[in-house]
Design an enzyme around this catalytic site. Structure first.
Site, PDB file in Angstrom:
ATOM      1  N   GLU B 290      -3.727  -0.723   0.418  1.00  0.00           N
ATOM      2  CA  GLU B 290      -2.640  -1.123   1.306  1.00  0.00           C
ATOM      3  C   GLU B 290      -1.741   0.094   1.392  1.00  0.00           C
ATOM      4  OE1 GLU B 290      -1.446  -3.084   3.883  1.00  0.00           O
ATOM      5  OE2 GLU B 290      -2.770  -4.320   2.651  1.00  0.00           O
ATOM      6  N   CYS B 324       6.876  -1.184   3.045  1.00  0.00           N
ATOM      7  CA  CYS B 324       5.872  -0.721   4.000  1.00  0.00           C
ATOM      8  C   CYS B 324       5.969  -1.542   5.288  1.00  0.00           C
ATOM      9  CB  CYS B 324       4.469  -0.757   3.405  1.00  0.00           C
ATOM     10  SG  CYS B 324       4.101  -2.252   2.527  1.00  0.00           S
TER      11      CYS B 324
END
Lengths: 449, 527
Positions: B290, B324
């Site tokens: 990720e 993020c």
């Protein structure tokens, strides 16, 4: 005060009020003559489509854009009545869209006009004066977009200050209405402005109430000074539970300042749908005993207008909702708080009582409780919303009660959030007005919750 | 196990109530008295303390939060060997028993919630609401993956394959082996624990390498897992810096790497995985990665700015934009661009830049000096090549790695500010002629993690959904705050390997599927 001995009076007053409701007039829901509203009340999908459309109207840039939005919402409705099918077909051509957009814009503006008395206090003056002439006071609420910047908070505060001056002009020279101008505790102002803390500061943070309280206080103090100078009443509205600590602390700390001991008249709101409202009321009553001001604190008792929001927010976060989930619990609590208020006042607490409800039973109960505690008609203010409580307002005025109508002022853009909330609230089949409009028998409407 | 109640998200702390806030502040005072925490390299029953890694309070860099040993390459080897030894027994433990251990860990975290929240406030400068959400998400991952592993085992047992006469077909999902978990600091509890819990739930052994900025949080997680009954060999703690992570990622006997972090490190891990067979691995390491984002919010002309402004501000600046999923670009219809810019600028100006422990702070310090300098460089670039509409001159505390929120406009279309992940409180606003131009710009990006759309026309919403490459698209709301079981989270394109943490498919990445087909025909008879 024994609720049992009160009950016969509640029923009698309720019947008198019901008899005084205007005959042959349109009910508050039927008054929404748009066919769309009928549809909305019957069909959940149409209701959603209508409200999503009303909500976006101010953001549409042209009639064509308006029509495109309308047909897009209606397109999502599975089972469309013939007239809506016809509207959909108009959406197929540019000329059709212009006509459809025009009709829709007019419809929404008419709807808004029922609830919002004018774009500015000056625009509203004819309505406000007519209300006064018929023995009805008003509390003006300046609608606005959300405050997210300091400049917006400053602009709202400036609008409030201007409104205080404008309203002083509106009410100057009108004939005396003794029932509205004094109660057992002394004179009460003609001019009455409701303000929202969330508009006075962009810094309301649920987890940091001091931040918003301090920022809003900086704008509230000049308004209080102005209201005092103008002899006006300033009422600080209550909003969602997220801001309750900031708003309550704001009102109680600022009003406790020496500067405001002599005035102005001011008030707060107590929301009966909150489980902790009894404790909040005790806090308010303790405060009134500890802080002697020239004008008693007005407590406006409401059921609360953010029920859906509170429940959704709580469920999304895994919290127990701060509100009663069963409507009858709110209604019962409303009555208990009413009795506590009139008893406290009878016991010497410097407090004025405003009962804001369209529920005939809640209102009759409050009138009976006030009587039993030895209060006169001027000692109990009954408040209704413009556009929803018009009939009750007329009945209350006709039966010699003190009544004040909450009158939102603002343009369509500013008023849309308010309008949608009112429309949603009152096509809900949980509301008293809905029961009343759909012909529930009087016994049922007046039954103890 | 079927007696397990359905998954429900751990309720967030109700911080709008004063007693809740006071409880947390008290927990912070207690924690402060305990600092610094000592975090060992913890392999099996062996604990080695050390002081190679030190985490400090980003808001008061003089305050040491945790002192940790750094796992050496030899210790990584030892940890892998230990995990390999423990693997057969942990893998053979019924899914329900593994799940029970994870649920006990969840219960321990729940008991320790206030302390863990305080630790995330101190070690990573997460404001209280953010820290609380982090702890809740950590608990959610345990609860969700515990159930998921049981469901997976039940599904395997029930059999979903076609079974023609004379043939028995069985699909099972077996654990892969040793899983290296390389975690970031920005969700110092939820993300490491989520990856670790997924590995453990499916019967893998997990070696957790917490971020070097957050060893204290990592240590608390492994302690809870061990105390909950996860065998010593099944989970180890390997604090350290990049070298420890690299040793773990390159180890030929690590079958799975679960990683959350930057794109460059993600690419290194993928490269190491490709080279593992050459180093003696008898498998293709699986990388669950990720990585970053460059997340755009599209604002159409009919958007409700009363919703859009707080939604964008929160997405861009909460926790100083160090997520993020954070909003980095706004693509706004030119018809309302001026109004939106004015309101965004004003809303950014009133955000409280301050210590994470102070309720009301939206923008805490960024994690470290390097981050502060990086954000400053982008802000200078934005000021030089475009226009700052907010934050140019806001004063911030001198001590601590503070950065005031910045909103930039009128940047050239090839500006690095518009294309690189900044991971800080900087938002760029661009005008577009309509949603299609906005979609074009989103589509031109290599990242595709989160995205947002403010729009009230259902046809336009459908259109943008169809054109959107992102892993998580949010319509008419903030674009951060994905919740386990509600918004399975993860990006596409350069933003990750396409896994969805907190979703029904995530556990599959930690398994090796095996199909066994048995012929049941004997002498022409089905037996």
């Amino acid at each position: 005060m024994d609720p049992a001995t009160l009950e016969p009076r509640v029923q009698a007053i309720g019947r008198d009020l019901a008899a005084a409701l205007p005959r042959g007039g349109k009910g508050p829901l039927r008054a929404l003559d748009e066919k769309a509203m009928d549809y909305a009340a019957q069909d959940a999908e149409l209701r959603a489509a209508l409200f999503r459309f009303v909500d976006v109207v101010p953001a549409c840039r042209s009639l064509d854009d308006l029509a495109r939005h309308l047909t897009a919402f209606l397109d999502d409705v599975g089972d469309r009545p013939p007239s809506i099918e016809a509207a959909m077909r108009m959406g197929d051509s540019r000329a059709g869209r212009a006509a459809l957009g025009g009709a829709a814009a007019v419809g929404v503006r008419r709807m808004a006009h029922r609830f919002i008395v004018g774009a500015t206090p000056a625009d509203a003056s004819a309505v406000l004066r007519a209300l006064w002439q018929s023995g009805v006071g008003a509390s003006v609420d300046l609608l606005g977009e959300a405050t997210v910047t300091s400049a917006e908070a400053d602009r709202y505060a400036a609008r409030c200050a201007e409104a205080l001056d404008a309203l002083a002009g509106v009410y100057a020279g009108l004939p005396a209405r003794p029932l509205l101008e004094a109660d057992g505790a002394g004179p009460t102002p003609r001019v009455n402005l409701s303000v929202k803390t969330s508009a006075l500061t962009p810094l309301l943070r649920p987890d940091a109430p001091d931040l918003g309280r301090e920022d809003a206080a900086g704008r509230l103090r000049p308004l209080l000074r102005r209201a005092h100078a103008a002899g006006a009443h300033l009422h600080i509205d209550m909003e969602s539970f997220d801001s309750i600590e900031a708003v309550t602390d704001l009102v109680l700390t600022v009003l406790a300042e020496d500067e405001f001991a002599a005035g102005p008249s001011a008030g707060v709101v107590l929301q009966a749908y909150l489980r902790e409202s009894p404790a909040q009321l005790e806090r308010l009553l303790t405060w009134t005993r500890e802080h002697q001001r020239a004008s008693p604190l007005t407590v406006r008792l409401v059921k609360g207008a953010y029920w859906d929001h509170e429940v959704v927010e709580a469920v999304q976060h895994g919290w127990k909702p701060p509100v009663f989930e069963v409507k009858a619990d709110s209604d019962r609590n409303f009555e208990a708080l009413t009795r506590r208020l009139v008893e406290a006042r009878a016991g010497g607490a410097p407090v004025r009582i405003a009962i804001a409800s369209h529920n005939l039973r809640s209102v009759a109960h409050a009138i009976a409780a006030n009587e039993q505690a030895g209060g006169g008609p001027a000692d109990l203010e009954l408040q209704v919303l413009r556009g929803l409580g018009d009939e009750l307002q007329a009945a209350l005025a006709a039966t010699g009660r003190r009544v004040r109508t909450y009158c939102p002022v603002g343009d369509l853009v500013a008023g849309m959030a308010y309008l949608v909330r009112r429309l949603l609230e009152n096509t809900s089949n949980e509301s008293f007005l809905h029961d009343q409009a759909t012909g529930a028998p009087l016994d049922e409407l007046l039954a103890a919750p | 196990m079927s007696a397990l109640a359905p998954f429900a998200n751990e309720p967030l702390a109700e911080l709008r109530r004063a007693p809740e806030r006071e409880r947390l502040l008290a927990a912070l005072r207690e924690l402060d008295a305990e600092l610094p925490l000592r975090v060992p390299v913890w392999i099996g029953d062996g604990r080695r303390e050390g002081d190679a890694i030190v985490s400090t309070d980003p808001g008061a860099p003089g305050r040491v939060v945790a002192v940790a040993a750094a796992a050496s390459a030899a210790e990584v080897d030892a940890a892998v060997a230990d995990a390999r030894a423990a693997f057969p027994s942990w893998a053979a433990t019924p899914a329900a028993e593994r799940a029970a251990a994870l649920l006990r860990a969840a219960a321990l975290l729940r008991e320790r919630r206030a302390r863990l929240t305080a630790l995330a406030v101190r070690e990573c400068a997460k404001p209280w609401d953010q820290a609380d959400a982090d702890v809740c998400e950590a608990i959610d991952f345990l609860e969700y993956y515990a159930r998921g592993a049981v469901i997976l085992a039940e599904r395997d047992a029930a059999g979903e394959l076609l079974q023609p006469p004379g043939e028995r077909n069985v699909l099972v999902h077996r654990p892969r082996g040793v899983c290296g978990v390389i975690a970031p600091w920005n969700f110092p509890l939820a993300i490491p624990l989520g990856m670790t819990a997924a590995a453990l739930a499916t019967g893998n052994c997990a070696l957790l390498k917490p971020a070097e900025q957050a060893p204290g949080c990592g240590g608390e997680l492994v302690r809870a897992l061990r105390e909950a009954g996860v065998p010593a060999g099944a989970v180890a703690l390997l604090p350290g810096d990049g070298a420890t992570g690299a040793a773990l990622a390159a180890h030929p006997q690590v079958q799975t790497i679960a990683f959350t972090g930057s794109v460059p490190v993600g690419l290194e891990i993928l490269r190491a995985a490709a080279e593992a067979p050459a180093r003696g691995a008898r498998h293709l390491p699986r990388v669950v990665a990720e990585t970053g984002g460059k997340n755009c919010v599209i604002v159409d002309a009919d958007a409700d700015l009363d919703d859009a402004v707080p939604g964008i501000i929160g997405s861009a600046f909460a926790y100083a934009g160090q997520k993020c999923s954070a909003a980095s670009r706004v693509l706004v219809h030119e018809a309302i661009a001026d109004a939106l810019l004015e309101r965004l600028a004003g809303a950014a100006q009133v955000l409280v830049v301050g210590q994470a422990e102070t309720f009301g702070t939206t923008v805490p310090p960024v994690i470290e000096r390097d981050a502060q300098e990086r954000v400053a460089r982008y802000a200078e670039l934005a000021a030089r090549t475009g226009r700052l509409v907010a934050g140019g001159e806001t004063a911030v505390p001198a001590e601590g790695w503070f950065r005031a929120p910045v909103i930039a406009a009128d940047l050239p279309s090839d500006s690095p500010v518009l294309h690189e992940e900044i991971f800080g409180p900087l938002l760029a606003v661009e005008r577009v002629t309509g949603v299609d131009e906005a979609c074009d710009r989103v589509d031109a990006l290599a990242f595709a993690l989160t995205g947002g759309l403010y729009c009230r026309n259902p046809r336009t919403v459908e259109h943008v959904i169809a054109r959107s490459p992102v892993g998580n698209l949010y319509v008419n709301r903030a674009i951060t705050g994905a919740m386990v079981g509600r918004q399975p989270f993860g990006g596409n394109r350069l933003s990750g390997t396409g896994t969805k943490a907190g979703g029904p498919d995530y556990l599959l990445h930690f398994t090796e599927p095996q199909v066994v087909t048995e012929n049941t025909v004997r002498h022409g008879l089905v037996v």
